[in-house]
Write a protein that holds these residues in place. Structure first.
Motif, PDB file in Angstrom:
ATOM      1  N   LEU A 139       0.838  -1.204   0.000  1.00 18.34           N
ATOM      2  CA  LEU A 139       0.000   0.000   0.000  1.00 18.34           C
ATOM      3  C   LEU A 139       0.872   1.253   0.000  1.00 18.34           C
ATOM      4  CD1 LEU A 139      -2.726   1.426   0.208  1.00 18.34           C
ATOM      5  CD2 LEU A 139      -2.590   1.160   2.700  1.00 18.34           C
ATOM      6  N   ASN A 140       1.918   1.271   0.830  1.00 23.32           N
ATOM      7  CA  ASN A 140       2.823   2.433   0.860  1.00 23.32           C
ATOM      8  C   ASN A 140       3.518   2.628  -0.487  1.00 23.32           C
ATOM      9  OD1 ASN A 140       2.201   2.961   3.543  1.00 23.32           O
ATOM     10  ND2 ASN A 140       3.892   1.721   4.325  1.00 23.32           N
ATOM     11  N   PHE A 141       3.918   1.513  -1.113  1.00 24.35           N
ATOM     12  CA  PHE A 141       4.551   1.606  -2.426  1.00 24.35           C
ATOM     13  C   PHE A 141       3.584   2.197  -3.449  1.00 24.35           C
ATOM     14  CE2 PHE A 141       5.456  -0.312  -6.591  1.00 24.35           C
ATOM     15  CZ  PHE A 141       6.765   0.112  -6.778  1.00 24.35           C
ATOM     16  N   PHE A 142       2.331   1.747  -3.416  1.00 23.19           N
ATOM     17  CA  PHE A 142       1.320   2.272  -4.337  1.00 23.19           C
ATOM     18  C   PHE A 142       1.120   3.770  -4.127  1.00 23.19           C
ATOM     19  CE2 PHE A 142      -3.049   3.460  -5.272  1.00 23.19           C
ATOM     20  CZ  PHE A 142      -3.225   2.968  -6.563  1.00 23.19           C
ATOM     21  N   TRP A 196       1.108  -2.855  -7.779  1.00 28.55           N
ATOM     22  CA  TRP A 196      -0.098  -2.011  -7.779  1.00 28.55           C
ATOM     23  C   TRP A 196      -1.359  -2.859  -7.814  1.00 28.55           C
ATOM     24  CZ3 TRP A 196       1.672   1.861 -12.154  1.00 28.55           C
ATOM     25  CH2 TRP A 196       2.662   2.698 -11.625  1.00 28.55           C
ATOM     26  N   MET A 197      -1.361  -3.910  -8.634  1.00 30.77           N
ATOM     27  CA  MET A 197      -2.527  -4.782  -8.712  1.00 30.77           C
ATOM     28  C   MET A 197      -2.761  -5.501  -7.386  1.00 30.77           C
ATOM     29  SD  MET A 197      -3.906  -4.384 -11.643  1.00 30.77           S
ATOM     30  CE  MET A 197      -4.993  -5.781 -11.693  1.00 30.77           C
ATOM     31  N   ASP A 198      -1.674  -5.953  -6.756  1.00 22.66           N
ATOM     32  CA  ASP A 198      -1.819  -6.596  -5.448  1.00 22.66           C
ATOM     33  C   ASP A 198      -2.394  -5.620  -4.430  1.00 22.66           C
ATOM     34  OD1 ASP A 198      -0.886  -8.986  -6.355  1.00 22.66           O
ATOM     35  OD2 ASP A 198       1.171  -8.698  -5.666  1.00 22.66           O
ATOM     36  N   ALA A 199      -1.884  -4.385  -4.444  1.00 19.73           N
ATOM     37  CA  ALA A 199      -2.389  -3.375  -3.504  1.00 19.73           C
ATOM     38  C   ALA A 199      -3.867  -3.088  -3.768  1.00 19.73           C
ATOM     39  CB  ALA A 199      -1.560  -2.089  -3.622  1.00 19.73           C
ATOM     40  N   ALA A 200      -4.254  -3.042  -5.052  1.00 15.12           N
ATOM     41  CA  ALA A 200      -5.667  -2.803  -5.375  1.00 15.12           C
ATOM     42  C   ALA A 200      -6.539  -3.968  -4.902  1.00 15.12           C
ATOM     43  CB  ALA A 200      -5.824  -2.598  -6.886  1.00 15.12           C
TER      44      ALA A 200
END
Length: 511
Positions: A15-18, A211-215
């Motif tokens: 999440l922080n990376f996104f 990004w997809m994992d965070a979404a």
């Protein structure tokens, strides 16, 4: 492809990376697409693609240079409102005339390939890697994109003329060579370019994967949030005369999906009147979702389809269609000053009207344009949600008085906006690009954003009325997502039914 060492390994770090990388990606993408275009970079690329593409036609397909003409040409587009044509003034678009094909090939920004190239460039710059690797990847990306796209454009020129000579249909030839095959080649090229960029040490696929994992994890958090707030109220233990009525309270969904609340049975006792107490009963179908059982989904979605479909079908009644057409025409004329050019029937069910001169934009009154489609969606959601009948009735009234009157105004205003643009010869002649953009806004974006805002506002009102429409929508998507994730192998299926049987037993308590 293995994950690089920098790949975030837990949900919080992803999440922080996104949050750190995706906004930068958006800013870079806007810069590459619009700022570079504004300073003239794409104009340089357009001429370069035209010149190199014409050279490749000579080398690969053997077309003599005397058979075609290179130059700057005027852009002429079909008028989206009146059905005529719009000239863009000075000949300032690079292009090629390739007889006997009758139309001129203009090279615009999309023909340079740098719309996809800008996306890859932005991904390269936000992906964690050494700057030397990013520099190499950026240069490789630009060269690949330009060279590969120039080959694509050269093939497009030749193949369009080839198909025209075979079929004699200019539009059909352009469709197959450009809209069909050329786009397929573009997609294949993106895959190849991505693999090459990965070989330079810039793992853009891992960035996109994070990004997809965070979404996905964000959606899971939303679903759990919905589960935590998905409760309905029940009054128990209220006195009737002098006898206390106490029962076991069944779940709202009345199936195995919901955790039941057990209230101990007690014998009737003589007690003074008591107000009782309110308990909260959860209805979110966690067990069904995680075990691929669909009874909650089928029950609630069935209610939604039946009731929503019945409401939406009101838009099929010809008298309602005609009434909406007449009323919105009057609003456009009497309130905003538009002029109506033609009215009539599209078929036996639907009526239409056309404002003066805008012959390409008939306003057809059907179940969606009248608003009955959206009204059906909300009434169906309201009746599928676990709440009292009083709230369902009030929620349906709120949806009705919000959607229908505002849609009257929207249609009246939109008809005036289209009429105003269709009759604005000054804008069409002197500012053709502005005219085209405004036509798109009036004809497409205005109704789209209107319905998006209406949808969000009514969902918020229903939330404030304690009608769980949002939770029902999330539960449906959660069920479908969990099922698809199992098919695609993105999750491990839970099979412990015995454990569930123990957990779902109501907890014994005494009062």
């Amino acid at each position: 492809m293995s994950q690089p060492s920098w790949y975030p390994q837990n949900p919080r770090s992803r999440l922080n990376f996104f949050l750190k990388s995706f906004p930068i990606f958006v800013v870079l993408l806007i810069f590459f697409l619009f700022v570079l275009d504004w300073i003239g970079f794409f104009a340089f690329l357009e001429e370069l693609v035209r010149d190199n593409g014409s050279w490749l036609m000579q080398v690969i397909f053997g077309i003599d240079a005397s058979e075609f003409t290179l130059g700057m040409f005027e852009r002429i587009d079909p008028d989206p409102l009146t059905g005529g044509y719009i000239g863009f003034g000075e000949p300032n678009y690079p292009g090629i005339f390739l007889p006997p094909y009758p139309n001129i090939f203009l090279i615009v920004r999309g023909c340079t390939g740098m719309e996809a190239g800008a996306l890859l460039m932005a991904l390269i710059l936000v992906t964690p890697a050494k700057w030397s690797n990013k520099l190499v990847a950026s240069v490789v990306n630009f060269l690949m994109m330009h060279i590969g796209n120039t080959f694509r454009v050269a093939f497009h020129f030749w193949f369009t003329r080839f198909l025209f000579l075979k079929w004699g249909d200019a539009d059909k030839a352009f469709f197959y060579a450009h809209d069909l095959l050329s786009k397929v080649f573009g997609f294949i090229g993106i895959v190849i370019f991505t693999l090459v960029i990965e070989r330079t040490g810039v793992k853009i696929v891992s960035t996109f994967g994070a990004w997809m994992d965070a979404a996905g994890e964000g959606f899971k958090r939303i679903s759990w949030k919905m589960k935590n707030i998905s409760f309905s109220s029940k009054l128990i233990g209220a006195s009737v005369g002098t006898a206390v009525v106490a029962t076991r309270v069944a779940s709202v969904a009345d199936d195995k999906t919901v955790t039941s609340t057990n209230v101990a049975k007690v014998k009737n006792e003589v007690k003074p009147n008591q107000p009782g107490r309110v308990i909260k009963i959860g209805f979110y179908p966690t067990y069904e979702i995680e075990n691929n059982k669909w009874s909650f989904f089928l029950k609630t979605f069935g209610i939604f389809l039946i009731i929503g479909g019945a409401i939406a079908s009101l838009g099929l009644i010809p008298q309602i269609s005609q009434g909406f057409m007449t009323l919105t025409d009057n609003i456009a004329v009497n309130w905003f000053g538009a002029r109506i050019g033609e009215v009539g029937k599209t078929n036996s069910l639907w009526w239409f009207s056309i404002v003066d001169r805008a012959t390409e934009v008939p306003f057809t009154m059907h179940m969606w344009s009248t608003g009955f489609g959206m009204l059906g969606i909300f009434v169906g959601l309201i009746f599928a949600s676990p709440t009292s009948w009083r709230k369902r009735i009030w929620g349906s009234i709120v949806a009705l008085v919000t959607i229908i009157p505002l849609n009257f105004l929207r249609l009246g205003f939109q008809k005036w906006a289209v009429w105003s643009l269709a009759n604005n010869d000054t804008m069409r002649d002197n500012q053709p690009l502005l005219y085209m953009n405004m036509a798109d806004m009036a004809n497409s974006y205005l109704p789209f954003f209107f319905w998006v805002i209406i949808f969000a506002v009514i969902l918020f009102i229903l939330y404030k009325m304690d009608i769980k429409a949002v939770a029902i929508i999330v539960a449906w998507f959660h069920q479908i997502w969990y099922w698809l994730a199992g098919i695609l192998g993105l999750r491990k299926k839970e099979e412990d039914d015995d454990l569930f049987e123990k957990e779902k037993q109501p907890e014994k308590s005494a009062t």
